[in-house]
Design an enzyme around this catalytic site. Structure first.
Site, short mmCIF file in Angstrom:
data_model
loop_
_atom_site.label_atom_id
_atom_site.label_comp_id
_atom_site.label_asym_id
_atom_site.label_seq_id
_atom_site.Cartn_x
_atom_site.Cartn_y
_atom_site.Cartn_z
N LYS A 105 69.61 23.90 63.43
CA LYS A 105 68.21 24.13 63.13
C LYS A 105 67.88 25.09 62.12
O LYS A 105 66.68 25.06 61.71
CB LYS A 105 67.52 24.34 64.34
CG LYS A 105 67.36 23.10 65.29
CD LYS A 105 66.32 23.22 66.37
CE LYS A 105 66.47 21.77 67.15
NZ LYS A 105 67.54 21.35 67.91
C1 LIG Z 1 67.95 20.35 68.28
C2 LIG Z 1 69.56 19.90 68.54
C3 LIG Z 1 70.06 18.89 68.70
C4 LIG Z 1 69.12 17.53 68.61
O1 LIG Z 1 68.67 17.25 67.21
P1 LIG Z 1 67.83 16.30 66.68
O2 LIG Z 1 67.46 16.34 65.52
O3 LIG Z 1 66.63 16.56 67.64
O4 LIG Z 1 68.29 14.94 66.90
C5 LIG Z 1 71.53 18.95 69.05
N1 LIG Z 1 72.21 19.84 69.31
C6 LIG Z 1 71.41 21.08 69.40
C7 LIG Z 1 72.33 22.29 69.66
C8 LIG Z 1 70.06 21.39 68.91
O5 LIG Z 1 69.55 22.34 68.96
#
Ligand SMILES: *Cc1c(COP(=O)(O)O)cnc(C)c1O
Length: 436
Positions: A105
């Site tokens: 993210k």
């Molecule tokens: C947010 C997140 C996901 C999921 O990602 P999306 O874009 O919502 O599909 C998977 N793994 C981790 C560690 C995350 O923080």
């Protein structure tokens, strides 16, 4: 380039507008008018990641007030590595967790904060307030990314007592322009407060509210760049297209992979893994999209019962036959997550987080014989040290903590408690940022 709403192709906005408003006023999500086709032979192999990203995103910024800021945005946002780890001769893991808060993210949040700060500067240094609800990783990525951005105040709402201590420290130990609010309620309560604030006059006219959640195009565009970069460099080495397996919750990360594929990057198959929240695998099976209340799992950042980016993916492949020829998806339960964390460490000494484990499980158990024989890149979404309470008891080890996490582990949470109402949250924000 212009952007349209998934609910109305005639509703066109600029990039700057799409990023500032986040969600179209008809409730749809923004998509680019088209995906510019990339000429692989025109790319300089030696470009840094930041320069590569700027080259890939150039057409999406063309003609926008942000156009001349793109190079600076990429340079400031992307300054961490993305290693590929070899697991066996047909499996590699793409580690997207080397950013400041140790999850993928960071790519989206760092880019979005740089972009919003540029927008605020271009708008006569207007002050804006970004409010975000989080169940964990989004809050830490956003708090870190926006910390110190002079034109932006940032308010992070999280459910009190329902996130891990390390997650809280990653969200609530900043000061200055960041305030963390521990809401007496669950994640849905936090999200409702954010939604309500968007309809409130004070928030609109005085606080200039904006959102940083995962449906913002300013998070999807940067996420496209790592699929582009990885597939391009892998293609240079092997002459073959790559196949990705992507852990999925809200479908943001995965949708970005389809964007990169649509541009013509050498990507063949894209397979999705979910936890027990199997809305997407169910859709692939029976063609019916049925949102459900989310269930709690070990891969908690993927506990999503109504994946909002489905609307984008469905707009890319509106015909069901077309959808299933492009999208495969498998659900992985907690027991299988535990087994996979244990076996990956026993076999290859790799430590994977519970989210990544869903994708590794799919690599090993769900592909048909023909596909299983291909080479795959498994996408790793978070550093295992963020989920030590799950992993350490399984492996009987202590996971080394990277310095940037270690640094905040002794800090006290500065979170302010609030009841689960917009009024209470607004009072705190007024006290904090708007005292005369
Ligand atoms: C947010 C997140 C996901 C999921 O990602 P999306 O874009 O919502 O599909 C998977 N793994 C981790 C560690 C995350 O923080």
């Amino acid at each position: 380039m212009f952007y349209y709403s998934t609910r109305n192709k005639e509703k066109k906005v600029t990039l700057a507008e799409a990023i500032s408003i986040g969600l179209a006023d008809d409730g749809g999500l923004f998509l680019p008018a088209y995906f510019p086709k990339i000429d692989l032979s025109g790319i300089d192999q030696n470009m840094s990641y930041a320069n590569f990203a700027a080259a890939i995103l150039k057409d999406y910024f063309a003609g926008d007030i942000l156009e001349s800021s793109l190079g600076r945005i990429c340079h400031n946002a992307f300054n961490f590595p993305l290693p590929l780890t070899v697991v066996d001769d047909k499996t590699q893991i793409l580690e997207l967790y080397h950013g400041p808060t140790l999850s993928f993210k960071d790519f989206g949040a760092q880019f979005l904060s740089e972009t919003m700060n540029e927008l605020a500067k271009l708008d006569k240094n207007k002050k804006i307030t970004v409010m975000v609800a989080t169940s964990g990783d989004t809050g830490s990525a956003v708090a870190n990314a926006f910390y110190g951005k002079s034109n932006i105040n940032i308010v992070v709402l999280f459910p009190k007592g329902q996130i891990s201590k390390r997650q809280e420290q990653q969200i609530a130990t900043y000061s200055d322009n960041v305030v963390a609010i521990a809401v007496n309620g669950n994640f849905d309560n936090c999200q409702s407060i954010v939604k309500e604030a968007f309809t409130d006059k004070w928030w609109e006219n005085i606080a200039h509210i904006s959102s940083a959640n995962s449906i913002n195009l300013g998070r999807l565009l940067p996420q496209m760049t790592y699929y582009a970069y990885t597939s391009y460099h892998s293609y240079l080495k092997t002459g073959k297209s790559v196949n990705f397996i992507i852990p999925t919750g809200n479908l943001g990360n995965a949708t970005a992979a389809y964007f990169a594929k649509s541009m013509g990057f050498p990507i063949d198959k894209i397979v999705l893994s979910t936890n027990a929240n199997k809305i997407i695998p169910d859709f692939v099976k029976n063609g019916i999209f049925t949102p459900k209340a989310s269930v709690a799992t070990l891969a908690n950042a993927m506990d999503v019962g109504n994946p909002s980016n489905f609307e984008r993916l469905h707009t890319l492949y509106p015909n069901f036959a077309d959808f299933v020829s492009n999208v495969s998806a498998y659900s992985v339960n907690d027991e299988q997550i535990r087994q996979t964390i244990t076996s990956a460490y026993a076999k290859s000494k790799v430590i994977i987080c519970p989210h990544t484990a869903t994708a590794v499980y799919v690599r090993e158990n769900c592909l048909d014989a023909n596909d299983a024989d291909k080479s795959w890149i498994v996408v790793s979404t978070a550093h295992p040290s963020k989920f030590e309470t799950v992993i350490e008891p399984l492996l009987g080890i202590t996971i080394p903590v990277p310095d940037r996490l270690n640094e905040i582990l002794h800090r006290e949470s500065l979170a302010i408690d609030s009841s689960a109402s917009l009024n209470a949250v607004t009072e705190i924000v007024k006290q904090h940022f708007f005292r005369a």
